[in-house]
Design a protein around this motif. Sequence first.
Motif, short mmCIF file in Angstrom:
data_model
loop_
_atom_site.label_atom_id
_atom_site.label_comp_id
_atom_site.label_asym_id
_atom_site.label_seq_id
_atom_site.Cartn_x
_atom_site.Cartn_y
_atom_site.Cartn_z
N PHE A 116 0.84 -1.20 0.00
CA PHE A 116 0.00 0.00 0.00
C PHE A 116 0.87 1.25 0.00
N THR A 117 0.33 2.34 -0.53
CA THR A 117 0.96 3.64 -0.33
C THR A 117 0.69 4.07 1.10
N ASN A 118 1.32 5.16 1.53
CA ASN A 118 1.09 5.67 2.89
C ASN A 118 -0.39 6.00 3.11
N GLU A 119 -0.98 6.66 2.12
CA GLU A 119 -2.37 7.06 2.24
C GLU A 119 -3.32 5.86 2.21
N GLU A 120 -3.01 4.90 1.38
CA GLU A 120 -3.86 3.71 1.28
C GLU A 120 -3.87 2.93 2.59
N ARG A 121 -2.72 2.81 3.20
CA ARG A 121 -2.68 2.07 4.47
C ARG A 121 -3.50 2.78 5.53
N ALA A 122 -3.42 4.11 5.56
CA ALA A 122 -4.22 4.86 6.51
C ALA A 122 -5.71 4.64 6.26
N ASP A 123 -6.10 4.60 5.00
CA ASP A 123 -7.49 4.38 4.64
C ASP A 123 -7.95 3.00 5.08
N VAL A 124 -7.15 1.97 4.76
CA VAL A 124 -7.51 0.60 5.14
C VAL A 124 -7.57 0.46 6.67
N GLY A 125 -6.61 1.06 7.35
CA GLY A 125 -6.60 0.99 8.81
C GLY A 125 -7.81 1.65 9.43
N THR A 126 -8.22 2.77 8.88
CA THR A 126 -9.40 3.47 9.39
C THR A 126 -10.65 2.62 9.22
N ARG A 127 -10.78 1.99 8.07
CA ARG A 127 -11.94 1.13 7.81
C ARG A 127 -11.94 -0.07 8.77
N TYR A 128 -10.74 -0.59 9.08
CA TYR A 128 -10.66 -1.73 10.01
C TYR A 128 -11.17 -1.33 11.39
N VAL A 129 -10.75 -0.13 11.84
CA VAL A 129 -11.13 0.32 13.18
C VAL A 129 -12.58 0.77 13.24
N LYS A 130 -13.02 1.53 12.26
CA LYS A 130 -14.33 2.15 12.34
C LYS A 130 -15.45 1.33 11.72
N GLN A 131 -15.09 0.38 10.84
CA GLN A 131 -16.14 -0.42 10.20
C GLN A 131 -15.97 -1.90 10.56
N SER A 132 -15.09 -2.60 9.84
CA SER A 132 -14.91 -4.02 10.15
C SER A 132 -13.66 -4.55 9.46
N ARG A 133 -13.23 -5.71 9.91
CA ARG A 133 -12.09 -6.38 9.27
C ARG A 133 -12.42 -6.71 7.83
N GLU A 134 -13.63 -7.15 7.60
CA GLU A 134 -14.06 -7.54 6.26
C GLU A 134 -14.02 -6.35 5.31
N GLU A 135 -14.48 -5.19 5.78
CA GLU A 135 -14.47 -4.00 4.94
C GLU A 135 -13.03 -3.56 4.64
N ALA A 136 -12.14 -3.69 5.63
CA ALA A 136 -10.74 -3.33 5.40
C ALA A 136 -10.12 -4.24 4.35
N ILE A 137 -10.42 -5.54 4.43
CA ILE A 137 -9.88 -6.49 3.46
C ILE A 137 -10.44 -6.20 2.07
N ARG A 138 -11.75 -5.91 2.01
CA ARG A 138 -12.38 -5.61 0.72
C ARG A 138 -11.73 -4.41 0.06
N ARG A 139 -11.50 -3.34 0.87
CA ARG A 139 -10.88 -2.14 0.34
C ARG A 139 -9.44 -2.42 -0.08
#
Length: 309
Positions: A39-62
Amino acid sequence: MMTSVLESIYSEEYAVVDVRTPAEYEKGHIVGAVNIPLFTNEERADVGTRYVKQSREEAIRRGLELVGPRLAGYVEQARSLDKPLVVYCWRGGMRSSSMSWLFSTSGLASQTIPRGYKGFRKAAAERLALPWQWRVVAGPTGSGKTSFLRTLAEGGEQVIDLEGLANHKGSSFGGIMQPAQPTTEHMMNRIHHAMHGFDVSRPVWVEDESRTIGRVHLPETMFESMRVAPRQILETPLEMRITNLVAEYGQLPLDELIAAFDRIREKLGGDRTKRAIEAVQLGDMHAAVEIALDYYDRTYAFTAKRFEV
Protein backbone atom coordinates in the motif's frame (compact mmCIF):
# COMPACT_ATOMS: atom_id res chain seq x y z
CA MET A 1 17.64 -15.76 19.52
CA MET A 2 17.68 -15.15 15.77
CA THR A 3 15.77 -17.63 13.69
CA SER A 4 17.32 -19.35 10.67
CA VAL A 5 15.40 -16.96 8.39
CA LEU A 6 16.81 -13.91 10.17
CA GLU A 7 20.29 -15.37 9.94
CA SER A 8 20.00 -15.31 6.13
CA ILE A 9 18.89 -11.69 5.70
CA TYR A 10 22.38 -10.40 4.92
CA SER A 11 23.29 -13.27 2.62
CA GLU A 12 24.01 -12.41 -1.00
CA GLU A 13 21.99 -15.48 -1.93
CA TYR A 14 18.68 -13.86 -0.93
CA ALA A 15 16.75 -10.71 -1.78
CA VAL A 16 14.98 -9.19 1.23
CA VAL A 17 11.68 -7.50 0.40
CA ASP A 18 9.99 -4.99 2.69
CA VAL A 19 6.30 -4.76 1.77
CA ARG A 20 5.45 -1.99 4.25
CA THR A 21 4.63 1.55 3.20
CA PRO A 22 7.36 3.94 1.97
CA ALA A 23 7.00 5.93 5.22
CA GLU A 24 7.57 2.83 7.37
CA TYR A 25 10.54 1.84 5.21
CA GLU A 26 12.05 5.32 5.44
CA LYS A 27 11.82 5.30 9.23
CA GLY A 28 13.81 2.08 9.45
CA HIS A 29 14.29 -1.17 7.56
CA ILE A 30 16.56 -4.18 7.33
CA VAL A 31 19.76 -3.00 5.65
CA GLY A 32 19.74 -4.08 2.02
CA ALA A 33 15.98 -4.65 1.87
CA VAL A 34 14.10 -3.56 -1.26
CA ASN A 35 10.81 -1.75 -0.72
CA ILE A 36 7.90 -3.20 -2.71
CA PRO A 37 5.04 -1.59 -0.78
CA LEU A 38 1.69 -3.33 -0.81
CA PHE A 39 0.00 0.00 0.00
CA THR A 40 0.96 3.64 -0.33
CA ASN A 41 1.09 5.67 2.89
CA GLU A 42 -2.37 7.06 2.24
CA GLU A 43 -3.86 3.71 1.28
CA ARG A 44 -2.68 2.07 4.47
CA ALA A 45 -4.22 4.86 6.51
CA ASP A 46 -7.49 4.38 4.64
CA VAL A 47 -7.51 0.60 5.14
CA GLY A 48 -6.60 0.99 8.81
CA THR A 49 -9.40 3.47 9.39
CA ARG A 50 -11.94 1.13 7.81
CA TYR A 51 -10.66 -1.73 10.01
CA VAL A 52 -11.13 0.32 13.18
CA LYS A 53 -14.33 2.15 12.34
CA GLN A 54 -16.14 -0.42 10.20
CA SER A 55 -14.91 -4.02 10.15
CA ARG A 56 -12.09 -6.38 9.27
CA GLU A 57 -14.06 -7.54 6.26
CA GLU A 58 -14.47 -4.00 4.94
CA ALA A 59 -10.74 -3.33 5.40
CA ILE A 60 -9.88 -6.49 3.46
CA ARG A 61 -12.38 -5.61 0.72
CA ARG A 62 -10.88 -2.14 0.34
CA GLY A 63 -7.36 -3.56 0.35
CA LEU A 64 -8.17 -6.01 -2.43
CA GLU A 65 -9.81 -3.24 -4.42
CA LEU A 66 -6.65 -1.15 -4.18
CA VAL A 67 -4.01 -3.79 -4.89
CA GLY A 68 -5.85 -5.99 -7.39
CA PRO A 69 -4.75 -4.03 -10.48
CA ARG A 70 -1.15 -3.95 -9.24
CA LEU A 71 -0.53 -7.65 -8.53
CA ALA A 72 1.32 -8.32 -11.77
CA GLY A 73 3.55 -5.32 -11.13
CA TYR A 74 4.49 -6.60 -7.68
CA VAL A 75 5.50 -9.93 -9.18
CA GLU A 76 7.59 -8.31 -11.90
CA GLN A 77 9.44 -6.19 -9.34
CA ALA A 78 10.16 -9.27 -7.25
CA ARG A 79 11.15 -11.35 -10.26
CA SER A 80 13.66 -8.70 -11.34
CA LEU A 81 15.59 -9.30 -8.10
CA ASP A 82 16.50 -12.72 -9.51
CA LYS A 83 17.00 -14.37 -6.12
CA PRO A 84 14.98 -16.35 -3.56
CA LEU A 85 12.92 -13.90 -1.54
CA VAL A 86 12.70 -13.15 2.17
CA VAL A 87 9.56 -11.05 2.74
CA TYR A 88 8.54 -9.06 5.79
CA CYS A 89 6.02 -6.52 7.01
CA TRP A 90 5.61 -5.01 10.49
CA ARG A 91 4.58 -8.09 12.50
CA GLY A 92 4.67 -10.92 9.99
CA GLY A 93 0.95 -10.55 9.36
CA MET A 94 -1.33 -10.26 6.36
CA ARG A 95 0.82 -7.98 4.23
CA SER A 96 3.90 -10.20 4.16
CA SER A 97 1.98 -13.49 4.09
CA SER A 98 -0.21 -12.27 1.19
CA MET A 99 2.71 -10.98 -0.83
CA SER A 100 4.81 -14.07 -0.17
CA TRP A 101 1.86 -16.22 -1.27
CA LEU A 102 1.57 -14.13 -4.45
CA PHE A 103 5.27 -14.52 -5.21
CA SER A 104 5.22 -18.26 -4.51
CA THR A 105 2.12 -18.76 -6.65
CA SER A 106 3.93 -16.96 -9.46
CA GLY A 107 6.81 -19.43 -9.29
CA LEU A 108 9.22 -17.48 -7.11
CA ALA A 109 10.91 -18.99 -4.05
CA SER A 110 9.64 -16.96 -1.11
CA GLN A 111 9.55 -17.13 2.68
CA THR A 112 8.54 -14.69 5.39
CA ILE A 113 10.33 -13.46 8.51
CA PRO A 114 8.53 -14.75 11.62
CA ARG A 115 7.10 -11.77 13.54
CA GLY A 116 8.29 -9.49 10.75
CA TYR A 117 10.24 -6.29 11.26
CA LYS A 118 9.20 -6.20 14.90
CA GLY A 119 10.80 -9.62 15.38
CA PHE A 120 13.94 -8.47 13.59
CA ARG A 121 14.20 -5.42 15.85
CA LYS A 122 13.84 -7.57 18.95
CA ALA A 123 16.56 -9.94 17.73
CA ALA A 124 18.81 -7.00 16.82
CA ALA A 125 18.42 -5.47 20.30
CA GLU A 126 19.19 -8.83 21.92
CA ARG A 127 22.35 -9.22 19.85
CA LEU A 128 23.50 -5.71 20.67
CA ALA A 129 22.97 -6.43 24.38
CA LEU A 130 25.37 -9.39 24.35
CA PRO A 131 28.56 -8.98 26.45
CA TRP A 132 30.65 -7.48 23.66
CA GLN A 133 34.28 -6.67 24.39
CA TRP A 134 34.08 -2.96 23.54
CA ARG A 135 37.26 -0.97 23.03
CA VAL A 136 36.96 2.81 22.68
CA VAL A 137 39.43 4.95 20.74
CA ALA A 138 39.53 8.43 22.31
CA GLY A 139 41.47 11.63 21.85
CA PRO A 140 40.97 15.33 21.09
CA THR A 141 39.46 16.48 17.80
CA GLY A 142 41.85 15.87 14.90
CA SER A 143 43.82 13.11 16.64
CA GLY A 144 43.29 10.70 13.76
CA LYS A 145 40.82 8.36 15.47
CA THR A 146 39.06 7.43 12.22
CA SER A 147 42.38 6.64 10.52
CA PHE A 148 43.44 4.59 13.55
CA LEU A 149 40.23 2.56 13.35
CA ARG A 150 40.66 2.07 9.62
CA THR A 151 44.13 0.66 10.21
CA LEU A 152 42.74 -1.71 12.83
CA ALA A 153 40.05 -2.90 10.42
CA GLU A 154 42.62 -3.48 7.68
CA GLY A 155 44.54 -5.59 10.19
CA GLY A 156 41.55 -7.85 10.77
CA GLU A 157 40.14 -6.27 13.94
CA GLN A 158 36.39 -5.93 14.48
CA VAL A 159 35.61 -2.24 13.94
CA ILE A 160 32.40 -0.22 13.73
CA ASP A 161 32.59 3.20 12.06
CA LEU A 162 29.78 4.88 13.99
CA GLU A 163 30.25 8.26 12.33
CA GLY A 164 30.18 6.64 8.91
CA LEU A 165 26.96 4.84 9.77
CA ALA A 166 25.45 8.08 11.13
CA ASN A 167 26.54 10.17 8.12
CA HIS A 168 27.94 12.72 10.55
CA LYS A 169 31.35 13.39 12.12
CA GLY A 170 29.97 14.50 15.44
CA SER A 171 30.75 18.22 15.59
CA SER A 172 29.08 21.40 14.35
CA PHE A 173 31.07 20.82 11.16
CA GLY A 174 30.33 17.09 11.00
CA GLY A 175 27.31 17.15 8.72
CA ILE A 176 28.83 19.29 5.96
CA MET A 177 28.64 17.57 2.55
CA GLN A 178 27.31 14.39 4.16
CA PRO A 179 24.27 12.40 3.01
CA ALA A 180 21.07 12.76 5.04
CA GLN A 181 21.32 11.12 8.45
CA PRO A 182 19.37 7.93 9.13
CA THR A 183 16.70 7.92 11.80
CA THR A 184 17.74 6.76 15.26
CA GLU A 185 15.74 3.60 14.60
CA HIS A 186 17.59 2.89 11.38
CA MET A 187 20.93 3.68 13.00
CA MET A 188 20.52 0.61 15.18
CA ASN A 189 19.71 -1.43 12.07
CA ARG A 190 22.92 -0.19 10.47
CA ILE A 191 24.93 -1.08 13.55
CA HIS A 192 23.38 -4.56 13.57
CA HIS A 193 24.35 -4.99 9.93
CA ALA A 194 27.91 -3.75 10.59
CA MET A 195 28.28 -6.31 13.37
CA HIS A 196 27.11 -9.23 11.24
CA GLY A 197 29.64 -12.02 11.59
CA PHE A 198 31.36 -10.45 14.60
CA ASP A 199 32.68 -12.78 17.30
CA VAL A 200 31.43 -11.80 20.76
CA SER A 201 34.62 -13.13 22.36
CA ARG A 202 36.85 -10.71 20.41
CA PRO A 203 37.24 -6.94 20.93
CA VAL A 204 35.01 -4.56 18.99
CA TRP A 205 36.61 -1.17 18.37
CA VAL A 206 34.64 2.07 18.14
CA GLU A 207 35.40 5.77 18.31
CA ASP A 208 34.55 7.66 21.47
CA GLU A 209 31.19 9.34 20.89
CA SER A 210 28.61 11.26 22.85
CA ARG A 211 25.11 9.89 23.23
CA THR A 212 24.14 11.56 19.95
CA ILE A 213 25.98 11.88 16.64
CA GLY A 214 24.38 14.82 14.92
CA ARG A 215 20.66 14.13 15.37
CA VAL A 216 21.06 10.36 15.74
CA HIS A 217 20.99 8.69 19.16
CA LEU A 218 23.16 5.65 19.81
CA PRO A 219 21.40 2.58 21.23
CA GLU A 220 21.27 2.98 24.99
CA THR A 221 22.79 -0.41 25.84
CA MET A 222 25.68 0.24 23.48
CA PHE A 223 26.36 3.74 24.76
CA GLU A 224 26.34 2.66 28.40
CA SER A 225 28.72 -0.20 27.62
CA MET A 226 31.05 2.17 25.77
CA ARG A 227 31.16 4.49 28.80
CA VAL A 228 32.80 1.82 30.95
CA ALA A 229 34.90 0.13 28.25
CA PRO A 230 38.72 0.19 28.13
CA ARG A 231 39.99 3.25 26.24
CA GLN A 232 42.86 3.73 23.82
CA ILE A 233 43.75 7.43 23.99
CA LEU A 234 45.56 8.94 21.00
CA GLU A 235 48.04 11.65 21.96
CA THR A 236 48.64 13.61 18.77
CA PRO A 237 50.61 16.91 18.76
CA LEU A 238 48.50 20.02 18.27
CA GLU A 239 50.16 21.04 15.01
CA MET A 240 49.53 17.61 13.50
CA ARG A 241 45.90 17.77 14.61
CA ILE A 242 45.51 21.13 12.91
CA THR A 243 47.09 19.73 9.75
CA ASN A 244 44.69 16.76 9.84
CA LEU A 245 41.66 19.00 10.21
CA VAL A 246 42.74 21.43 7.51
CA ALA A 247 43.11 18.48 5.14
CA GLU A 248 39.69 17.13 6.14
CA TYR A 249 37.66 20.35 6.17
CA GLY A 250 39.72 22.92 4.27
CA GLN A 251 38.13 22.27 0.88
CA LEU A 252 34.52 22.39 2.09
CA PRO A 253 32.19 25.21 0.97
CA LEU A 254 33.03 28.44 2.78
CA ASP A 255 29.40 29.34 3.48
CA GLU A 256 28.85 26.03 5.25
CA LEU A 257 32.01 26.43 7.33
CA ILE A 258 30.87 29.90 8.33
CA ALA A 259 27.43 28.56 9.26
CA ALA A 260 29.10 25.88 11.39
CA PHE A 261 31.07 28.51 13.31
CA ASP A 262 27.84 30.48 13.79
CA ARG A 263 26.23 27.40 15.37
CA ILE A 264 28.86 27.38 18.12
CA ARG A 265 29.03 31.16 18.50
CA GLU A 266 27.58 31.11 22.01
CA LYS A 267 30.13 28.57 23.24
CA LEU A 268 33.07 29.87 21.22
CA GLY A 269 32.44 33.51 22.10
CA GLY A 270 31.57 36.43 19.86
CA ASP A 271 35.12 37.70 19.32
CA ARG A 272 36.62 34.30 18.53
CA THR A 273 33.71 33.45 16.23
CA LYS A 274 34.27 36.71 14.36
CA ARG A 275 38.00 36.00 13.99
CA ALA A 276 37.33 32.43 12.87
CA ILE A 277 34.85 33.53 10.20
CA GLU A 278 37.29 36.19 8.97
CA ALA A 279 39.99 33.54 8.74
CA VAL A 280 37.69 31.30 6.67
CA GLN A 281 36.85 34.19 4.36
CA LEU A 282 40.57 34.92 3.89
CA GLY A 283 41.32 31.25 3.22
CA ASP A 284 43.42 30.93 6.37
CA MET A 285 42.10 27.53 7.41
CA HIS A 286 45.00 26.94 9.80
CA ALA A 287 43.93 29.92 11.90
CA ALA A 288 40.24 28.99 11.72
CA VAL A 289 40.95 25.43 12.88
CA GLU A 290 43.16 26.68 15.69
CA ILE A 291 40.32 28.86 16.99
CA ALA A 292 37.79 26.00 16.71
CA LEU A 293 40.09 23.70 18.67
CA ASP A 294 40.13 26.13 21.55
CA TYR A 295 36.47 25.26 22.09
CA TYR A 296 36.60 21.57 21.20
CA ASP A 297 39.68 20.92 23.35
CA ARG A 298 37.97 22.47 26.37
CA THR A 299 34.92 20.31 25.71
CA TYR A 300 37.07 17.18 25.38
CA ALA A 301 38.96 17.97 28.60
CA PHE A 302 35.69 18.39 30.48
CA THR A 303 34.17 15.11 29.26
CA ALA A 304 37.46 13.22 29.71
CA LYS A 305 37.43 13.97 33.45
CA ARG A 306 34.73 11.37 34.04
CA PHE A 307 37.23 8.67 33.08
CA GLU A 308 39.97 9.80 35.42
CA VAL A 309 40.78 7.43 38.24
